[in-house]
Design an enzyme around this catalytic site. Structure first.
Site, PDB file in Angstrom:
ATOM      1  N   ARG A  55       0.877  -1.426   0.054  1.00 34.30           N
ATOM      2  CA  ARG A  55       0.125  -0.051  -0.069  1.00 34.30           C
ATOM      3  C   ARG A  55       0.796   1.348   0.094  1.00 34.30           C
ATOM      4  O   ARG A  55       0.554   2.236  -0.650  1.00 34.30           O
ATOM      5  CB  ARG A  55      -0.808   0.049   1.217  1.00 34.30           C
ATOM      6  CG  ARG A  55      -1.980   0.921   0.873  1.00 34.30           C
ATOM      7  CD  ARG A  55      -2.892   1.133   2.312  1.00 34.30           C
ATOM      8  NE  ARG A  55      -2.462   1.462   3.680  1.00 34.30           N
ATOM      9  CZ  ARG A  55      -2.797   2.277   4.608  1.00 34.30           C
ATOM     10  NH1 ARG A  55      -4.044   2.160   4.724  1.00 34.30           N
ATOM     11  NH2 ARG A  55      -2.012   2.619   5.726  1.00 34.30           N
TER      12      ARG A  55
ATOM     13  N   HIS B 152     -14.894  -1.882   1.065  1.00 32.89           N
ATOM     14  CA  HIS B 152     -13.921  -2.898   1.611  1.00 32.89           C
ATOM     15  C   HIS B 152     -14.193  -3.350   3.094  1.00 32.89           C
ATOM     16  O   HIS B 152     -14.260  -2.539   3.852  1.00 32.89           O
ATOM     17  CB  HIS B 152     -12.483  -2.308   1.652  1.00 32.89           C
ATOM     18  CG  HIS B 152     -11.720  -1.877   0.411  1.00 32.89           C
ATOM     19  ND1 HIS B 152     -11.214  -0.740   0.335  1.00 32.89           N
ATOM     20  CD2 HIS B 152     -11.804  -2.428  -0.875  1.00 32.89           C
ATOM     21  CE1 HIS B 152     -10.840  -0.581  -1.197  1.00 32.89           C
ATOM     22  NE2 HIS B 152     -11.357  -1.813  -1.667  1.00 32.89           N
TER      23      HIS B 152
ATOM     24  N   GLU C  97     -10.290  -7.488   4.341  1.00 31.20           N
ATOM     25  CA  GLU C  97      -9.049  -7.917   3.617  1.00 31.20           C
ATOM     26  C   GLU C  97      -8.143  -8.607   4.443  1.00 31.20           C
ATOM     27  O   GLU C  97      -7.457  -9.810   3.902  1.00 31.20           O
ATOM     28  CB  GLU C  97      -8.826  -6.850   2.602  1.00 31.20           C
ATOM     29  CG  GLU C  97      -7.782  -7.189   1.630  1.00 31.20           C
ATOM     30  CD  GLU C  97      -7.417  -6.060   0.592  1.00 31.20           C
ATOM     31  OE1 GLU C  97      -8.120  -5.077   0.709  1.00 31.20           O
ATOM     32  OE2 GLU C  97      -6.885  -6.692  -0.293  1.00 31.20           O
TER      33      GLU C  97
ATOM     34  N   HIS D 111     -13.938  -7.832  -0.460  1.00 31.32           N
ATOM     35  CA  HIS D 111     -12.913  -8.652   0.446  1.00 31.32           C
ATOM     36  C   HIS D 111     -13.515  -9.055   1.723  1.00 31.32           C
ATOM     37  O   HIS D 111     -12.906  -8.647   2.710  1.00 31.32           O
ATOM     38  CB  HIS D 111     -11.550  -7.993   0.614  1.00 31.32           C
ATOM     39  CG  HIS D 111     -10.903  -7.286  -0.531  1.00 31.32           C
ATOM     40  ND1 HIS D 111     -10.579  -8.074  -1.605  1.00 31.32           N
ATOM     41  CD2 HIS D 111     -10.515  -6.108  -0.781  1.00 31.32           C
ATOM     42  CE1 HIS D 111     -10.107  -7.152  -2.427  1.00 31.32           C
ATOM     43  NE2 HIS D 111     -10.032  -5.924  -1.990  1.00 31.32           N
TER      44      HIS D 111
ATOM     45  N   ASP E 208      -9.739  -5.569  -9.135  1.00 29.85           N
ATOM     46  CA  ASP E 208      -9.489  -4.728  -8.201  1.00 29.85           C
ATOM     47  C   ASP E 208      -8.117  -4.162  -8.470  1.00 29.85           C
ATOM     48  O   ASP E 208      -7.885  -3.081  -9.132  1.00 29.85           O
ATOM     49  CB  ASP E 208      -9.266  -5.875  -6.897  1.00 29.85           C
ATOM     50  CG  ASP E 208      -8.783  -5.188  -5.669  1.00 29.85           C
ATOM     51  OD1 ASP E 208      -8.776  -3.684  -5.652  1.00 29.85           O
ATOM     52  OD2 ASP E 208      -8.390  -5.708  -4.439  1.00 29.85           O
TER      53      ASP E 208
HETATM   54 ZN    ZN Z   1     -10.130  -2.292  -3.431  1.00 26.59          ZN
END
Ligand code: ZN
Length: 463
Positions: free
Chosen positions: A87, A241, A244, A278, A329
């Site tokens: 990320r 989301h 996840e 997710h 995604d």
């Molecule tokens: Zn996403």
């Protein structure tokens, strides 16, 4: 509405009731199917499909800009690479995005999606502002670039502007590298309405919202967002989301005393308009409750595998009649066949069994997964797509009946060849959206220019 009719005759077509032969498709000038008639005689002069046809697949989760960094994080950068280190790289990439670059990346991505047989996309769009976090003169500048890219490529879109407020549970201050994403519920709704005024919805375009995650919004701001949405677009799709990473499950437990899916189901009226992207980490109770809610579990198996997220308990969820759909995604793969294959293979590798996601009523696993992803993807998109039936969008794929994965087999075995066969490229030769052929002989009409523009944008981003 106009009375103009278009027709196509298909020797074989995959209808909601399964494969049927001698199917006459009729659609109107708005790109909507008005009649689908199996067992039809061939009216003289009717164009014939160049192979078996199946509905186009909805892609229920996309972050378009991430396409340009797909494959750039496949090396060890730290002693323990994980989702959060990926990320950080993605944030550095997002910081360099401009409207022109985003437009070029999105257009090429949507060309790739169409070639792969995705005929619509839910865009979970969260880069809203200029590099320094200030608003563009047009607050919806970047979202508008993405919407325009979709219409240029010819893919259907559900645009979902993302509400991102905090960097973690407990309203943690956002990080400096999140400044391009930030809004209040009010400013996000303003942005959505600005975009909708500039690009009103039509047969190939609709709108919803995406609260980013329970990490990034508060309970109060989520209520405000949903109330505001319902004042303007009642019943519009809501994507989030949800679970996840195990780290976010633990943080949610610490902050709220509940796991993310359990917390959301308890505090909000989660129903068919919701897509929980997710929903990877769910316990038994959450699995059953999510299935019963009618919400769609948004599964992105190739991204979830790429990021080391974990495995969704698909068998108990599907056996409880839960809804699923697939998304590309992060776009490490842009191919619904790969998503469905990995969804099943992940279960096989874990359980050491075969045909795990087949059922008694649908013993062919590819058939069950294909039908489930069409229905769930359509529900998540909030658009009439995913089936060859009257009232649905005229979105379909033409398969090459001579492709080695399906040639010489019975129709009931074709989807297994399409999903599980990996023999010499895609068996999808034509793609039609709204009744218009946008991919012919495996090539998109705008492919060369779209790729040249994408290549140029990426060279600046990586330069
Ligand atoms: Zn996403």
């Amino acid at each position: 509405m106009t009375t103009d009719r278009h027709v196509l005759f298909a020797a074989h077509a995959y209808l909601p009731q399964g494969w049927r032969h001698d199917v006459l498709l009729e659609w109107n000038a708005d790109g909507m199917l008005v009649a689908v008639t199996p067992g039809s005689p061939v009216p003289a002069g009717t164009p014939r499909a160049n192979g078996p046809i199946v509905p186009g697949m909805p892609n229920l989760h996309s972050h378009a800009f991430q396409r340009a960094m797909a494959g750039l994080a496949e090396y060890r950068a730290q002693s323990s690479d994980n989702f959060w280190s990926w990320r950080d790289l993605m944030y550095r990439f997002a910081a360099r995005m401009t409207p022109e670059r985003l437009a070029a990346i999105a257009r090429w991505l949507y060309v790739e999606m169409l070639k792969a047989g995705y005929t619509s996309v839910c865009e979970f769009h969260y880069v809203h502002h200029a590099q320094d976090g200030s608003r563009y003169g047009n607050a919806a500048e970047l979202g508008q670039c993405v919407v325009d890219a979709a219409s240029q490529a010819g893919i259907g879109m559900t645009m979902l502007p993302v509400l991102y407020q905090y960097s973690g549970f407990g309203k943690r201050e956002p990080r400096p590298d999140q400044r391009r994403f930030l809004n209040t519920p009010e400013s996000l709704l303003d942005l959505l309405l600005t975009l909708r005024r500039a690009r009103p919805g039509h047969g190939a375009l609709t709108y919803g919202v995406a609260p980013h995650s329970l990490r990034a919004v508060s309970s109060a701001s989520l209520h405000t967002l949903l109330d505001g949405l319902d004042a303007h677009l009642p019943g519009a799709p809501v994507h989030i989301h949800i679970a996840e990473q195990t780290g976010e499950v633990e943080e949610c437990l610490a902050a709220t005393g509940a796991r993310p899916v359990a917390w959301l189901l308890e505090h909000f009226n989660v129903d068919a308009r919701w897509c929980l992207v997710h929903a990877t980490h769910v316990d038994e109770g959450e699995t059953a409750a999510l299935a019963a809610s009618g919400a769609v579990a948004g599964l992105c198996p190739t991204t979830e595998a790429n990021l080391g997220d974990g495995l969704f308990p698909a068998r108990p969820y599907l056996d409880a009649n839960g809804w699923i759909g697939v998304g590309s995604d992060s776009h490490i793969a842009v191919d619904w066949r790969s998503e469905l294959r990995l969804l099943e293979y992940g279960q096989r590798l874990t359980l050491r069994q075969r045909n795990v996601l087949a059922s008694e009523t649908r013993p062919q696993v590819a058939d069950r997964l294909f039908a489930a992803a069409l229905a769930g993807g359509a529900r998540a998109s909030g658009r009439p797509v995913g089936a060859l039936a009257p009232g649905q969008r005229a979105d379909w794929l033409v398969l090459d009946g001579t492709h080695p994965s399906i040639d010489g087999r019975k129709p009931d075995d074709w989807l297994a060849g399409v999903v599980f066969g990996e023999h010499g490229g895609s068996p999808i030769v034509e793609v039609h959206t709204g009744g218009r052929c946008v991919v012919r002989d495996g090539r998109h009409e705008e492919e060369a220019q779209a790729y040249a523009d994408y290549r140029e944008a990426v060279s600046h981003l990586l330069g």
